[in-house]
Design a protein around this motif. Structure first.
Motif, PDB file in Angstrom:
ATOM      1  N   GLU A   1      11.413 -63.180 -16.742  1.00 47.38           N
ATOM      2  CA  GLU A   1      11.286 -61.842 -16.153  1.00 47.38           C
ATOM      3  C   GLU A   1      12.598 -61.080 -16.177  1.00 47.38           C
ATOM      4  N   LYS A   2      13.693 -61.807 -16.017  1.00 45.45           N
ATOM      5  CA  LYS A   2      14.993 -61.137 -15.955  1.00 45.45           C
ATOM      6  C   LYS A   2      16.054 -61.943 -16.692  1.00 45.45           C
TER       7      LYS A   2
ATOM      8  N   GLY B   1      10.405 -50.143 -13.667  1.00 40.08           N
ATOM      9  CA  GLY B   1      10.719 -51.316 -12.841  1.00 40.08           C
ATOM     10  C   GLY B   1      12.205 -51.446 -12.569  1.00 40.08           C
TER      11      GLY B   1
ATOM     12  N   THR C   1       4.654 -63.290 -22.629  1.00 44.23           N
ATOM     13  CA  THR C   1       5.781 -62.375 -22.446  1.00 44.23           C
ATOM     14  C   THR C   1       5.949 -62.044 -20.966  1.00 44.23           C
ATOM     15  N   LYS C   2       7.199 -62.162 -20.479  1.00 40.72           N
ATOM     16  CA  LYS C   2       7.483 -61.871 -19.065  1.00 40.72           C
ATOM     17  C   LYS C   2       8.343 -60.619 -18.887  1.00 40.72           C
ATOM     18  N   SER C   3       8.971 -60.149 -19.955  1.00 38.02           N
ATOM     19  CA  SER C   3       9.737 -58.902 -19.925  1.00 38.02           C
ATOM     20  C   SER C   3      10.063 -58.509 -21.359  1.00 38.02           C
TER      21      SER C   3
ATOM     22  N   ASN D   1      15.389 -56.069 -19.194  1.00 39.69           N
ATOM     23  CA  ASN D   1      14.493 -56.391 -18.069  1.00 39.69           C
ATOM     24  C   ASN D   1      13.390 -55.356 -17.866  1.00 39.69           C
ATOM     25  N   ILE D   2      12.849 -54.855 -18.967  1.00 38.47           N
ATOM     26  CA  ILE D   2      11.698 -53.957 -18.899  1.00 38.47           C
ATOM     27  C   ILE D   2      10.482 -54.817 -18.537  1.00 38.47           C
ATOM     28  N   PRO D   3       9.727 -54.449 -17.513  1.00 36.39           N
ATOM     29  CA  PRO D   3       8.606 -55.285 -17.072  1.00 36.39           C
ATOM     30  C   PRO D   3       7.586 -55.532 -18.181  1.00 36.39           C
ATOM     31  N   ALA D   4       6.947 -56.697 -18.136  1.00 34.31           N
ATOM     32  CA  ALA D   4       5.936 -57.056 -19.139  1.00 34.31           C
ATOM     33  C   ALA D   4       4.744 -56.105 -19.109  1.00 34.31           C
TER      34      ALA D   4
ATOM     35  N   ALA E   1      14.433 -52.342 -14.723  1.00 29.10           N
ATOM     36  CA  ALA E   1      15.157 -52.335 -16.005  1.00 29.10           C
ATOM     37  C   ALA E   1      16.450 -51.533 -15.889  1.00 29.10           C
TER      38      ALA E   1
END
Length: 177
Positions: A145-146, A107, A61-63, A86-89, A109
Motif C-alpha cells: 500500500e505504501k 488518497g 495491486t495495493k498501490s 502511493n496512489i491508492p489501488a 499519494a
C-alpha cells in the motif's frame, strides 16, 4: 547543435521482469511529440502533467507509482520529470494537471523530488536542437500500500520499485525543441 550520441536503451528492459497492463491518455500518444501543454515553461510550454488512465493491472495491486523519465537527457543518469508515489489501488486515472504538487493526488499519494529539485511534474525541455527525447510515462502496479520513500530521491524510489513492482504500463511520447 546536436550532441551526437547514441540513443539510450529502453531503461525498463534493464530492470527485473514484471507483468504488463494498459495505460492510455487523452493528452499524449505513444511515439508522438508532446504538445506544448506538457512542455516546461522554459521551452515555451505550460508545464501541465498529462491525463493518464490505466486498466488490466494485477488483482493483487495495493498501490500505484506514476513516473516520467527521459533516458535521452545528455547526462549519464537520464532525467526524472515526475514521481507520484502511493496512489491508492482504487485509483485508475490521474487527471491532467495532477502533477501540480498542490495536493491534487488521490488518497495519501505524494510527489517525490524530481531532477529539477521540486516535488511536482516538470515538463520536457531538452537542449535546443538536441536529438528527439523519449519520455517514459510509466504506471507501476505495486504489491504494498505504501512505499516508505517520503523525502527520497528518484533513485531510491526506483530501488524500492525493483522489489515491489507487479506490472508496468508504459506510454512513451517524444519531444524535440
Amino acid at each position: 547543435m546536436s550532441l551526437e550520441r547514441p540513443v539510450a536503451p529502453d531503461p525498463y528492459e534493464l530492470l527485473p521482469a514484471a507483468g504488463s497492463f494498459t495505460v492510455t491518455s487523452t493528452d499524449v500518444t505513444d511515439g508522438d511529440q508532446l504538445a506544448l501543454t506538457h512542455v516546461h515553461t522554459s521551452a515555451g510550454g505550460e508545464n501541465v502533467s498529462p491525463q493518464l488512465a490505466w486498466s488490466g493491472f494485477p488483482a493483487e495491486t495495493k498501490s500505484f507509482v506514476v513516473t516520467c523519465f527521459d533516458p535521452d537527457a545528455p547526462i549519464v543518469s537520464g532525467f526524472w520529470h515526475w514521481i507520484a508515489v502511493n496512489i491508492p489501488a482504487s485509483a485508475t486515472e490521474l487527471a491532467a494537471g495532477a502533477g501540480a504538487g498542490d495536493g491534487s493526488l488521490p488518497g495519501g499519494a505524494f510527489h517525490v523530488r524530481n531532477d529539477m529539485g521540486s516535488n511536482d511534474y516538470v515538463g520536457s525541455a531538452p537542449p535546443q536542437g538536441d536529438m528527439v527525447h523519449r519520455y517514459y510515462f510509466v504506471v507501476h502496479a505495486v504489491d504494498v500500500e505504501k512505499l516508505d520513500v517520503e523525502g527520497a530521491t528518484p533513485a531510491v524510489v526506483g530501488f524500492n520499485l525493483a522489489f515491489h513492482t507487479l506490472a508496468r504500463a508504459v506510454i512513451t511520447p517524444t519531444y524535440r525543441h
